[in-house]
Design a protein around this motif. Structure first.
Motif, mmCIF file in Angstrom:
data_model
loop_
_atom_site.group_PDB
_atom_site.id
_atom_site.type_symbol
_atom_site.label_atom_id
_atom_site.label_comp_id
_atom_site.label_asym_id
_atom_site.label_seq_id
_atom_site.Cartn_x
_atom_site.Cartn_y
_atom_site.Cartn_z
ATOM 1 N N ALA A 104 -3.220 -12.430 59.209
ATOM 2 C CA ALA A 104 -2.451 -11.205 59.029
ATOM 3 C C ALA A 104 -1.053 -11.347 59.629
ATOM 4 O O ALA A 104 -0.061 -10.905 59.041
ATOM 5 N N LYS A 105 -0.992 -11.986 60.800
ATOM 6 C CA LYS A 105 0.325 -12.213 61.408
ATOM 7 C C LYS A 105 1.170 -13.142 60.541
ATOM 8 O O LYS A 105 2.389 -12.975 60.420
ATOM 9 N N ARG A 106 0.508 -14.108 59.917
ATOM 10 C CA ARG A 106 1.252 -15.011 59.042
ATOM 11 C C ARG A 106 1.862 -14.251 57.867
ATOM 12 O O ARG A 106 2.996 -14.523 57.455
ATOM 13 N N PHE A 107 1.115 -13.294 57.317
ATOM 14 C CA PHE A 107 1.667 -12.477 56.243
ATOM 15 C C PHE A 107 2.880 -11.684 56.734
ATOM 16 O O PHE A 107 3.904 -11.594 56.038
ATOM 17 N N MET A 108 2.773 -11.088 57.907
ATOM 18 C CA MET A 108 3.898 -10.332 58.460
ATOM 19 C C MET A 108 5.103 -11.231 58.685
ATOM 20 O O MET A 108 6.245 -10.862 58.386
#
Length: 642
Positions: free
Chosen positions: A148-152
């Motif tokens: 999820a952090k990678r998407f952000m």
């Protein structure tokens, strides 16, 4: 910096049943940071199987997996992270968009499976699709948090500030369904982004984050109007522009120091075009650093905290909601050490000629008052009527008025030789050639005169075929670069235009000058509404240059050579004169504009400039009177159009 946001209580109902909330100076930082600092609430999850939801043209099927909601912000659920097996399907509503989807995916419809994705949405979308009672906790998953952090991070890498996008959805009483999702195809390093936002003209967008030749790029796969437009029976390729607000007047006060640092205070008067307007997005070059934005009486406003090096925007949050038709004033304070550069010869040039001030909307017209403080020994030139020019100590102070609304303003300054042409029936023409960059060179001893003559003849030609030149004078200035650019009443011409005269030798300098002069009609008089119409600016200017050459020469030799070269560029595929892959006319219609530049083919110039010019040539030949060798019908049509 003191940033705050206080919104009128009448517009601050959070319609989720959790009570009222108010966006204040005290909680602005927390709300903004809470969105940026994404957290998954694993205690609020839904296990799904064959779960379907649609947002305008896109249909998502979550075949099997887990929805884990993000931590609430201001009492609202704004998104979730999905992991499992999903599918996104999107059908283009027009032949052009079907073509575009197939160009990128190989299929006429977009149909992509994905393993996980991050979804952000407005309150009404949450209540319609996801406010289900069977929420249950699931085991906290470090891999999901990392993904999820990678998407952000990916959104931030491409200057997508999701916090600024979501805050208006939290603090408005109006329902505007909104969805932004970024998802990853199975077994791929690429990402897709789907965005539905009815507050913009082309509300539906599907884009691709792609890694190409060691570089990461974002490109549009398809982009179109909401479904209701096509269901209404209206022209499928035409919709009224959607603008949240309109700029009305700019007062820009700029100091340019000798080391090229730029310090600016910009006052903007604007008109709201919607009710409950609480923020606006302003476009500018990523080379400026926005220090603060205030109200007219000096109260600091909240602005985004997006600090990526390549951020090309500023989002401003107001201290009260505005209603449609209401006028308000903003003060921008910013500086830059990079907007202006100095060449090795001692010339100055703008890295961002059209992005050195905050623009509202897509080249919306406004009036301008421009005040500059610059080193006394340099000549300064700008758009507008010069109403002041004085020297105090080491500084020159000039003020330029633009009382007729225009789309964009620019300037130039440097150490120039100059020549003025004043002839009855013509606007005053002032040509400025750099004294620094041409010293000691053997070429072009009379290039001031040559350039002035070409510009004068080009103005005469365009006036005859299109209509009157719109200003009392034209300033023609050299820049130490290869390209040209046209502003209302001001031209930037590349240094080569002042160095040599290569007529008939492959690069026609008189045609280059005529192209830039033609931009005083296209788009200064006839502006393009959107990127779809930009070919009518560049293509018309390109053809004007060839037509000018034909008329000036009195024969067809150079004119037909230009047409032959254009035909080759349009019809041939392969690595052509730009050194990148081209599909030529098969790359798509000229209507796609900037979208013709992609990793699939680099055909923006091929089609917008070159094919756009050929379209105008086709119309001219259709109306040409061969019996009397006359362009009268074509000229009448073009003058009527202008």
């Amino acid at each position: 910096m003191n940033r705050f946001l206080i919104l009128t209580a009448a517009c601050l109902l959070i319609l989720t049943g959790t009570g009222n909330a108010q966006f204040t100076k005290e909680n602005y930082e927390h709300v903004y940071d809470s969105i940026r600092d994404l957290k998954i609430d694993f205690a609020r999850s839904i296990v799904v199987r064959d779960f379907n939801f649609a947002m305008d043209a896109a249909e998502f099927t979550l075949e099997e997996g887990t929805i884990s909601f993000l931590n609430p912000v201001a009492g609202q659920t704004i998104g979730f992270y999905f992991t499992g097996r999903g599918q996104c399907r999107l059908i283009g509503p027009t032949p052009v968009e079907k073509f575009s989807i197939e160009k990128f995916t190989g299929e006429e419809d977009f149909n992509e499976k994905f393993g996980d994705g991050l979804f952000f949405f407005s309150r009404d979308v949450f209540e319609k699709f996801f406010a289900q009672p069977d929420i249950q906790p699931v085991r906290e998953d470090s891999k999901s948090k990392s993904r999820a952090k990678r998407f952000m991070d990916r959104l931030e890498d491409y200057s997508i500030d999701i916090a600024s996008d979501m805050i208006p959805k939290l603090y408005t009483s109006q329902e505007n369904p909104y969805l932004l999702t970024i998802f990853a195809p199975e077994n791929s390093y690429d990402f897709y982004l789907y965005n539905y936002d009815p507050t913009i003209t082309e509300s539906v967008q599907l884009a691709e984050f792609k890694r190409e030749m060691g570089h990461e790029v974002i490109q549009t796969i398809t982009r179109f109007f909401p479904q209701e437009h096509y269901q209404s029976g209206k022209n499928i390729y035409e919709r009224e522009q959607v603008d949240q607000a309109y700029p009305r007047h700019y007062d820009i006060i700029t100091t340019i120091k000798q080391n090229t640092d730029l310090i600016t205070a910009c006052r903007l008067i604007f008109e709201s075009n919607q009710d409950s307007l609480i923020c606006l997005w302003f476009n500018h070059t990523d080379q400026i650093d926005m220090d603060s934005v205030t109200t007219a009486d000096g109260n600091h406003l909240a602005i985004d905290k997006f600090e990526e090096d390549d951020a090309y925007f500023t989002t401003v949050f107001f201290n009260r909601p505005l209603m449609k038709g209401e006028y308000d004033t903003l003060m921008f304070y910013y500086e830059s050490g990079d907007v202006i550069k100095k060449s090795v010869w001692g010339d100055f040039y703008l890295l961002a000629p059209a992005g050195w001030y905050p623009e509202l909307g897509f080249r919306n017209k406004a009036t301008f008052t421009l005040s500059y403080k610059t080193p006394e020994w340099l000549r300064f030139l700008s758009c507008g009527e010069k109403i002041k020019d004085s020297v105090e100590g080491d500084w020159r102070y000039t003020v330029w008025e633009n009382n007729d609304p225009i789309q964009v303003v620019g300037f130039n300054y440097g150490w120039f030789d100059s020549l003025t042409v004043n002839e009855p029936g013509f606007p005053e023409i002032k040509v400025f050639r750099s004294d620094a960059s041409h010293q000691g060179r053997l070429f072009g001893p009379n290039m001031l005169e040559v350039t002035a003559e070409d510009v004068k003849e080009a103005i005469e030609f365009c006036t005859r075929v299109y209509g009157n030149y719109p200003y009392e004078r034209l300033l023609v200035t050299e820049i130490p670069l290869a390209h040209g650019q046209s502003f209302p009443g001001l031209l930037h011409l590349g240094w080569g235009s002042f160095e040599r005269d290569d007529r008939g030798k492959g690069f026609e300098m008189d045609a280059f000058r005529a192209h830039e002069v033609a931009h005083q009609w296209w788009p200064t008089i006839v502006h393009f509404k959107s990127y779809h119409d930009q070919w009518m600016s560049e293509g018309f200017a390109e053809y004007t240059a060839a037509w000018f050459v034909q008329t000036r020469d009195g024969d067809n030799e150079r004119f037909l050579k230009l047409l032959d070269d254009w035909r080759d560029i349009i019809t041939e595929k392969g690595s052509m004169y730009r050194g990148v892959w081209s599909e030529g006319s098969e790359a798509g219609p000229i209507w796609l504009g900037g979208r013709l530049a992609s990793t699939e083919s680099e055909d923006y110039t091929t089609l917008v400039y070159t094919k756009g010019a050929y379209v105008l040539h086709m119309l001219r030949m259709m109306l040409f009177d061969y019996k009397n060798n006359s362009d009268e019908k074509f000229v009448n049509m073009m003058q009527h159009f202008v």
